[in-house]
Design a protein around this motif. Structure first.
Motif, mmCIF file in Angstrom:
data_model
loop_
_atom_site.group_PDB
_atom_site.id
_atom_site.type_symbol
_atom_site.label_atom_id
_atom_site.label_comp_id
_atom_site.label_asym_id
_atom_site.label_seq_id
_atom_site.Cartn_x
_atom_site.Cartn_y
_atom_site.Cartn_z
ATOM 1 N N PHE A 76 0.839 -1.188 0.000
ATOM 2 C CA PHE A 76 0.000 0.000 0.000
ATOM 3 C C PHE A 76 0.879 1.245 0.000
ATOM 4 O O PHE A 76 1.933 1.276 0.642
ATOM 5 N N ASN A 77 0.437 2.267 -0.696
ATOM 6 C CA ASN A 77 1.096 3.569 -0.643
ATOM 7 C C ASN A 77 0.361 4.527 0.281
ATOM 8 O O ASN A 77 0.618 5.727 0.283
ATOM 9 N N LYS A 78 -0.568 3.977 1.049
ATOM 10 C CA LYS A 78 -1.336 4.752 2.006
ATOM 11 C C LYS A 78 -1.556 3.899 3.243
ATOM 12 O O LYS A 78 -1.837 2.700 3.133
ATOM 13 N N GLU A 79 -1.418 4.477 4.410
ATOM 14 C CA GLU A 79 -1.650 3.724 5.636
ATOM 15 C C GLU A 79 -3.125 3.373 5.788
ATOM 16 O O GLU A 79 -4.007 4.167 5.447
ATOM 17 N N ILE A 80 -3.377 2.201 6.334
ATOM 18 C CA ILE A 80 -4.742 1.774 6.629
ATOM 19 C C ILE A 80 -4.880 1.748 8.150
ATOM 20 O O ILE A 80 -4.482 0.793 8.820
ATOM 21 N N ASN A 81 -5.422 2.804 8.695
ATOM 22 C CA ASN A 81 -5.603 2.917 10.148
ATOM 23 C C ASN A 81 -7.054 2.733 10.572
ATOM 24 O O ASN A 81 -7.331 2.360 11.710
#
Length: 364
Positions: free
Chosen positions: A162-167
């Protein structure tokens, strides 16, 4: 539709060339068979294409050259995701693949690849061989006129790049991602824009920005395919693929045309490949994980909130598959009954052992 017509026509043409339209002759003990095997992954690709080719070579050696299998990668004879159609219609005699690639034909095939939060690799093998799964698999595949055999397992896979965090669950919304199977459906239900790409197209899609995230297999394959170059966050483990089955399947008429001893060679070769493939993935994932850690990659785990949401969507999707027809329900009941008793056993034995081992080595 035009492609399907072509495949059907090609299959008929192949049959006409091979044997005309007369009744098939009974195979003699010294007959030689020359078959074609198609695959959805590139020849030589780690653990997948390479082990498909090993299967073909193993059959050739075990049969003393009586059953010869020529292997075709994606696009060489048919596109990656048309392997089932090719075997069903006689364009190729057999294929090496994984069942959920054919979910467009019947989504109950997912049970024989992997189910989110379902059976691990060794557990899937146990269910198929001793828990009634193989008979259900054969019954399902009979509608495609093919016979399936377990020929490998990837083991536990990774959750993806992923190039984006999954929080939070909201972080999934709008992400363009390559995600397979029921895991992909769960992501879609949580708002992701999900696409299914063959192996060779994943890296270019990430590089171009056509997708923002992708799951492929695990450290070995992910590193070999260059995914460490294009994403910052590596989510582990895979909620969606705890142990993904690899198969060979054969046109039923072609399989039945083999002498009994060649049929047994195919069965034994598939079983040998199943053990070797899982061992191959196990060893090389462990080795390759060290190379991944040396890159500028952050190892992440999906937060509990996200896992809970993915579990709900996954189970809803699985129940919907089960409700579609009586055979699906029987497959679901059998698979889930074994998973339900595997979970407490795994917690008491494997999970505890792994945590104890990790603590010992962390402290040493």
């Amino acid at each position: 539709m035009e492609r399907r017509k072509f495949l059907k026509g090609a299959g008929l043409a192949a049959g006409a060339v091979a044997g005309g339209f007369a009744a098939p002759a009974i195979a003699k003990a010294d007959d030689t068979f020359n078959w074609r095997m198609v695959m959805p992954w590139p020849k030589g690709s780690p653990g997948l294409g390479a082990n498909g080719e090993k299967f073909a070579e193993r059959v050739r050696k075990m049969s003393g050259g009586r059953l010869n299998i020529k292997v075709y990668g994606p696009g060489e004879l048919v596109p990656a995701f048309e392997c089932m159609d090719a075997v069903e219609q006689g364009v190729a005699e057999m294929a090496h693949g994984t069942p959920y690639y054919w979910a467009g034909k019947d989504d109950a095939v997912n049970f024989f690849s992997t189910i989110p939060f379902g059976l691990m690799g060794w557990e899937l093998s146990g269910w198929l061989r001793f828990g009634g799964g193989q008979a259900l698999w054969e019954e399902l595949y009979s509608q495609f006129n093919v016979v399936p055999f377990l020929a490998g397992n990837t083991g536990l896979q990774a959750g993806g790049w992923f190039n984006k965090e999954i929080n939070t669950v909201d972080d999934i919304k709008g992400i363009k991602m390559r995600y397979a199977g029921i895991g992909g459906e769960a992501m879609r239900r949580l708002g992701a824009i999900v696409t299914m790409l063959p192996a060779a197209e994943i890296l270019p899609a990430l590089q171009s920005g056509a997708i923002d995230a992708a799951e492929w297999v695990g450290p070995w394959n992910d590193y070999a395919f260059g995914l460490t170059q294009v994403a910052k966050y590596y989510y582990t483990p895979a909620f969606a693929e705890p142990g993904t089955g690899i198969e060979v399947f054969i046109n039923k008429d072609k399989f039945n045309s083999l002498p009994e001893e060649l049929q047994e060679i195919v069965r034994v070769a598939a079983q040998a490949n199943a053990e070797e493939t899982l061992a191959d993935f196990t060893y090389n994932n462990i080795e390759s994980y060290q190379a991944v850690l040396k890159k500028n990659i952050e190892i992440r785990h999906f937060p509990d909130e996200v896992i809970k949401a993915l579990a709900k969507q996954s189970m809803d999707a699985v129940k919907e598959i089960a409700a579609k027809k009586e055979l699906n329900q029987r497959i679901y009941d059998s698979y889930m009954a074994f998973t339900k008793i595997a979970a407490p056993y795994g917690k008491a034995f494997e999970a505890t052992c792994l945590m104890q081992r990790a603590k010992v080595w962390e402290e040493s």
